[in-house]
Motif scaffolding. Structure first.
Motif, short mmCIF file in Angstrom:
data_model
loop_
_atom_site.label_atom_id
_atom_site.label_comp_id
_atom_site.label_asym_id
_atom_site.label_seq_id
_atom_site.Cartn_x
_atom_site.Cartn_y
_atom_site.Cartn_z
N UNK A 1 0.82 -1.40 0.51
CA UNK A 1 -0.02 0.15 0.51
C UNK A 1 1.06 0.97 0.23
N UNK A 2 2.42 1.23 0.82
CA UNK A 2 3.07 1.81 1.13
C UNK A 2 3.27 2.11 -0.41
N UNK A 3 4.35 1.19 -1.05
CA UNK A 3 5.11 1.25 -2.31
C UNK A 3 4.13 1.76 -3.36
N UNK A 4 2.51 1.65 -3.54
CA UNK A 4 1.73 2.21 -4.06
C UNK A 4 1.54 3.79 -4.06
N UNK A 5 1.09 4.41 -2.91
CA UNK A 5 1.47 5.49 -3.14
C UNK A 5 3.06 5.86 -3.15
N UNK A 6 3.24 5.39 -3.62
CA UNK A 6 4.94 6.41 -3.23
C UNK A 6 5.35 6.31 -5.24
N UNK A 7 5.04 5.21 -5.63
CA UNK A 7 4.44 4.70 -6.31
C UNK A 7 3.54 4.86 -8.03
N UNK A 8 2.52 4.92 -6.88
CA UNK A 8 1.16 5.05 -8.00
C UNK A 8 1.46 3.94 -9.15
N UNK A 9 2.18 2.48 -8.15
CA UNK A 9 1.86 1.93 -8.36
C UNK A 9 1.34 -0.13 -8.46
N UNK A 10 0.61 -0.53 -8.58
CA UNK A 10 0.52 -1.77 -7.44
C UNK A 10 0.97 -2.92 -7.78
N UNK A 11 2.06 -3.64 -7.02
CA UNK A 11 2.26 -4.32 -6.59
C UNK A 11 1.64 -5.63 -6.51
N UNK A 12 2.03 -7.02 -7.14
CA UNK A 12 1.75 -8.15 -6.52
C UNK A 12 2.52 -9.07 -6.51
N UNK A 13 2.79 -10.35 -5.83
CA UNK A 13 3.07 -11.22 -5.80
C UNK A 13 3.29 -12.70 -6.48
N UNK A 14 4.42 -13.22 -7.02
CA UNK A 14 4.23 -14.67 -7.36
C UNK A 14 5.32 -15.35 -7.60
N UNK A 15 5.38 -16.79 -8.24
CA UNK A 15 6.78 -17.43 -7.85
C UNK A 15 6.52 -18.67 -6.80
N UNK A 16 7.24 -19.76 -6.64
CA UNK A 16 7.34 -20.43 -5.66
C UNK A 16 7.22 -20.85 -4.20
N UNK A 17 7.53 -18.82 -3.29
CA UNK A 17 8.22 -18.79 -2.28
C UNK A 17 6.56 -18.32 -1.97
N UNK A 18 5.84 -17.14 -2.63
CA UNK A 18 4.57 -17.23 -2.45
C UNK A 18 3.09 -18.27 -2.34
N UNK A 19 3.37 -19.27 -3.61
CA UNK A 19 2.65 -19.91 -3.49
C UNK A 19 2.45 -21.39 -2.17
N UNK A 20 3.30 -21.57 -1.50
CA UNK A 20 4.00 -22.73 -0.65
C UNK A 20 3.24 -21.37 0.44
#
Length: 950
Positions: free
Chosen positions: A671-690
């Protein structure tokens, strides 16, 4: 149900060849379907509705070049020295060959990449020096330009002053010429008038000529000065043009310097973003090659995997060692190995010892193999249409073998015992199918329901996993109640060894007194129920109950620290290439290199390429500020400049709690990153999947457990017509479940006895093991509960007193339950050393769970508590007894269907005899119900203070 199965068993005997033929045709059809339609298995898990899956789907759609699988190849010098030129060339040549493969998108040269990273700082320093020199030159040029402009200004002023002076002089000359003209006119007039004497006229004319001459000289001087000023002005204009050109050049240099500053800042940020990333180890002995594939790594065929290893292995001829990550070496097409065969061999030995002949021992094995063939074959036939996890057929195989052997064993054992008691073959097959087969159906039904309920979490891979295993169990049940009776009919009396026949013939046991005459055969001191483990337990019921509960409670303690994740390379055997690659990457490059996190950033609309790249770096800067992040590297932006991809390298490995915390911190900071950069962030990959899988399963685990427990209570209430037995069975299941969790945590998470069980690196338990263990162990626990307690109930409804029925029922059921538990444990234990890493912990958990549930819960705690309860163990409210359908699990109604004149006698009071039904069946309050069919309690039994001795 018992009546139907009795008739089914006799039908299978009479039409045995037709039944066998039908099964052969069916199995052949399943086999051909599996061969024709088998698809590729996968280790990728779809998790609908999670951030991981949403981001992955978006990546596949908008940037498919980054959505393919990847693996690592690790080269290390054999002598521990730096790579030689020849070795570098050999590696580069192998990687060029790899990139030529259709399935490989890229195999980047680690030496080139590392050199670019190493040279980046030098290039930044050189660029910085060039910028400094350029700024100095620009400063000097601007000073020179200023001086030139000043000189031009001074020159212009001098020219202007000179022209002004010339204008003044010209005005004077013009005035002089005018005066001279007037003077000449006046002199000419005077001369014409004769007013001036000639001598004076000549003198005046001479003066005028002298003045004219002076004026002409002054004019000539002015003209010469004008020419000089014009020439100077022309030179000044040329100089001014040069100065203007220099000024323009300086402006261009200034712009170039400004762009250089921006490029330097960008390069500096890019260098900072890759700080901590290496592809050649600091000691120069190891390199890591990242290989990306055009599709999923799981989709690689064994031939492609071998080709990759062959090509990459060519460099070893120069003195290099090579290891491959688990994505490259793991061939999930193999689901059956030597360890599983050992388990089957042990099961065969147990069967041979118990049944006495190779024919009898081989029959349950054959039935299990055929059941597995039908179940797994049917599952694989659908794998091309349904995304199926690699563990799916392996789990179906494991369960199919275990329950297939057990289910057939129960029927074969009952039939064998009845033959030895003198029963005719057809009647014996019918009764074995109607009694033990009845228990098999209900036991199998519990397993099928529990496995099918795995669809509750709404995870596709888990649903397919449960349904395929349930289908295999259903096949095992069908084969047990149809094909087993048919084959028993073909085998005939050869099922029993000659030694057993002689022993039975020589036996001179006295006839048992019918229950209707008021005696209890199990009360005899030499009766089977008064000897062995059952007698030992029931003589010390309180002690054995307490000891059993304490044992399971102590074993359950480690379960309090249960952590879950998906398996990685560290879980592979120590001597495997995958484990070696994992360790080398961890030691030489950092543990986080084994499990990078992929971040997708939705950038603001309307950005150009430079702005998008800068925005991506802004996001990377924010991510690097999070604790535990080693590097955050921008790796790509889509053509529309609306979606950016970043690779985040955590400090610890993919299964480490610290990495899980990193993911949590990033998501919290989004949320803070989006407020700072106006960019929405989402994570994926093996680590987040588990993490997402673990969270989803943790959410639904209580619901699933509630469903399983609820089904347990309802089904057992229906089977045993008792309120207490279901509660006791479910409580025992929960105890054995927690104890098996504890043992699994101790071995696979804490590392106890890790060397014995081949646990290379203790770590989190596989995410979906808990829910799998609940479903499978519940079904198997209910198997043993049905088989064991149905024997007790069978003795009870055929006239024995409650406590005596516990002993005699235990005595008759315990041997087959013991053998079944040992067989099932052997089969499950065989998978502890499976070639498929994910199945090992499941095999261990199920093996230890079956051991504890069978021997501690079912064969110790259950008979002890039921003996303590006596008649109260069979309590059921009268209104509920009337509502519940009579499933006749003990087969009391079968005797009425016996063919007149057939040998149906048995020295075993737990067996259904012709006289076991009828007027002795009464309700729980002592009112006789002659038509009850034996499903209710005999009226004359009492449970007095001395009943514990009966």
């Amino acid at each position: 149900m018992a009546t139907f199965l009795y008739k089914l068993g006799r039908m299978a005997y009479r039409r045995r060849w037709a039944v066998i033929s039908a099964w052969l045709v069916g199995l052949l059809a399943i086999g051909l379907s599996a061969s024709a339609f088998m698809g590729t298995l996968t280790n990728s898990f779809s998790i609908p509705g999670t951030e991981t899956q949403t981001a992955l789907d978006k990546l596949k759609k908008e940037m498919p070049e980054f959505s393919g699988g990847s693996g690592s190849i690790v080269y290390q010098t054999s002598d521990g020295k730096n790579f030689t030129t020849a070795q570098k060339k050999a590696v580069a040549s192998s990687l060029d060959e790899l990139e030529a493969l259709t399935d490989v998108r890229e195999a980047s040269n680690p030496f080139t990449t590392q050199k670019e990273l190493d040279d980046a700082q030098q290039k930044l320093d050189d660029s910085k020096k060039e910028l400094t020199d350029g700024e100095d030159q620009l400063k000097d040029g601007r000073e020179q330009l200023a001086d030139g402009k000043d000189q031009i200004a001074d020159a212009k002023k001098e020219i202007a002053d000179g022209r002004q002076k010339l204008e003044t002089e010209q005005a004077k000359i013009d005035d002089g010429r005018a005066e001279l003209k007037d003077a000449k006119a006046e002199l000419d007039g005077a001369a014409q008038a004769g007013a001036i004497p000639p001598q004076q006229l000549a003198a005046n004319r001479a003066k005028l000529e002298a003045t004219q001459k002076q004026l002409d000289q002054g004019q000539a001087k002015i003209d010469a000065t004008t020419e000089q000023l014009d020439a100077a002005e022309q030179q000044l204009s040329s100089k001014e043009s040069k100065v203007s050109a220099s000024e323009k050049k300086l402006e261009e240099s200034a712009k170039e310097l400004e762009q250089g500053k921006k490029d330097l800042a960008l390069g500096k940020r890019q260098a900072e973003s890759t700080e901590g990333m290496r592809f050649v180890s600091k000691d120069g002995t190891t390199v890591a090659v990242n290989v990306t594939f055009t599709g999923s790594a799981d989709a690689l065929t064994p031939d492609v995997r071998d080709e990759i290893k062959d090509i990459a292995g060519e460099a070893t001829s120069t003195g290099l060692d090579v290891d491959y990550s688990t994505e490259i070496v793991q061939d999930i097409s193999s689901i059956f190995g030597s360890a599983e065969i050992i388990g089957l061999v042990i099961a065969a030995v147990v069967l041979l010892v118990m049944l006495g002949t190779f024919v009898a021992a081989g029959l349950p094995l054959l039935m299990a193999v055929l059941g597995v063939g039908a179940g797994v074959g049917g599952t694989l036939a659908l794998s091309s249409a349904i995304e199926m996890a690699s563990i799916t057929p392996a789990l179906a195989l494991m369960l199919g073998l275990a329950v297939g052997i057990d289910y057939s064993l129960f029927i074969v054992h009952r039939h064998r015992r009845q033959l030895l008691d003198g029963m005719e073959i057809e009647e014996s097959i019918g009764r074995a199918t109607g009694t033990s087969g009845n228990a098999v159906v209900f036991a199998g039904l519990t397993v099928i329901i529990a496995l099918s309920a795995l669809a509750v979490p709404a995870l596709p891979f888990l649903s397919v996993l449960g349904l395929s295993a349930a289908f295999t169990v259903a096949m095992a049940v069908l084969i047990a109640i149809t094909l087993t009776p048919a084959l028993l009919g073909i085998i005939g009396p050869k099922l029993v060894s000659k030694r057993a026949w002689r022993k039975a013939a020589a036996a001179t046991a006295p006839e048992a007194t019918p229950a209707s005459e008021g005696t209890d055969s199990a009360a005899h001191p030499n009766a089977a129920g008064n000897r062995g483990w059952g007698a030992f337990v029931t003589k010390r019921p309180v002690l054995m109950s307490v000891v059993g509960v304490l044992l399971l409670g102590i074993m359950a303690v480690p379960a309090l620290q249960l952590r879950t994740a998906l398996p990685d390379g560290s879980a592979e055997p120590v001597d495997s290439s995958a484990h070696q690659a994992y360790d080398l990457l961890s030691d030489k490059f950092g543990a986080g290199y084994n499990g990078p996190i992929i971040a997708l950033a939705d950038l603001p609309a309307g950005l150009d390429a430079d702005e998008a790249e800068a925005k991506n770096l802004d996001i990377a800067d924010q991510l690097r500020g999070i604790n535990g992040v080693v590097a955050a590297v921008p790796v790509g932006i889509n053509d529309a400049n609306t979606l950016a991809v970043l690779q985040i390298v955590p400090q610890e490995g993919p299964a480490d709690p610290a990495t899980e915390q990193v993911v949590t911190d990033i998501r919290n900071a989004s949320t803070a990153i989006e407020a700072e950069t106006d960019s929405h962030l989402a994570l994926t990959g093996q680590v987040t999947a588990q993490i997402d899988v673990s969270e989803r399963l943790a959410e639904v685990l209580p619901l699933y457990l509630g469903i399983v427990v609820g089904l347990s209570l309802v089904l057992l209430l229906l089977v045993f017509r008792s309120v207490i037995v279901p509660v006791l069975a479910t409580g025992g299941f929960l105890l054995s479940l927690l104890a098996s969790f504890g043992a699994t945590v101790a071995v696979y998470q804490w590392g106890w006895l890790s060397g014995v069980f081949g646990v290379a690196t203790p770590g989190p338990i596989m995410s979906f093991l808990p829910i799998l263990l609940i479903g499978i162990l519940f079904g198997l626990a209910m198997d043993y509960q049905v088989f064991l307690v149905s024997g007790m109930r069978e003795s009870f409804v055929h006239g024995q007193r409650p406590r005596a029925a516990v002993r005699s029922g235990f005595a008759h059921s315990a041997p087959v339950v013991t053998s079944a538990a040992l067989i099932m444990t052997s089969v499950f234990a065989g998978f502890i050393f499976s070639e498929l890493t994910m199945i090992r912990a499941i095999g261990f958990a199920l093996a230890i769970g079956v051991l504890l549930d069978a021997f501690v819960v079912r064969m110790t705690i259950t008979p002890a508590i039921m003996h303590l309860l006596g008649r109260r163990a069979w309590y059921i409210p009268k209104w509920l007894d009337k509502v519940l359908p009579d499933v006749d699990v003990e087969g009391a109604k079968i005797a009425a269907l016996a063919t007149p004149g057939t040998a149906g006698g048995s020295s075993d009071t737990s067996d259904s005899g012709p006289d076991s039904d009828g007027p002795h069946g009464g309700d729980h309050d002592g009112h006789e119900e002659p038509g009850a069919g034996g499903s209710r309690h005999p009226a004359h039994r009492a449970d007095g203070p001395d009943d514990a001795l009966r």
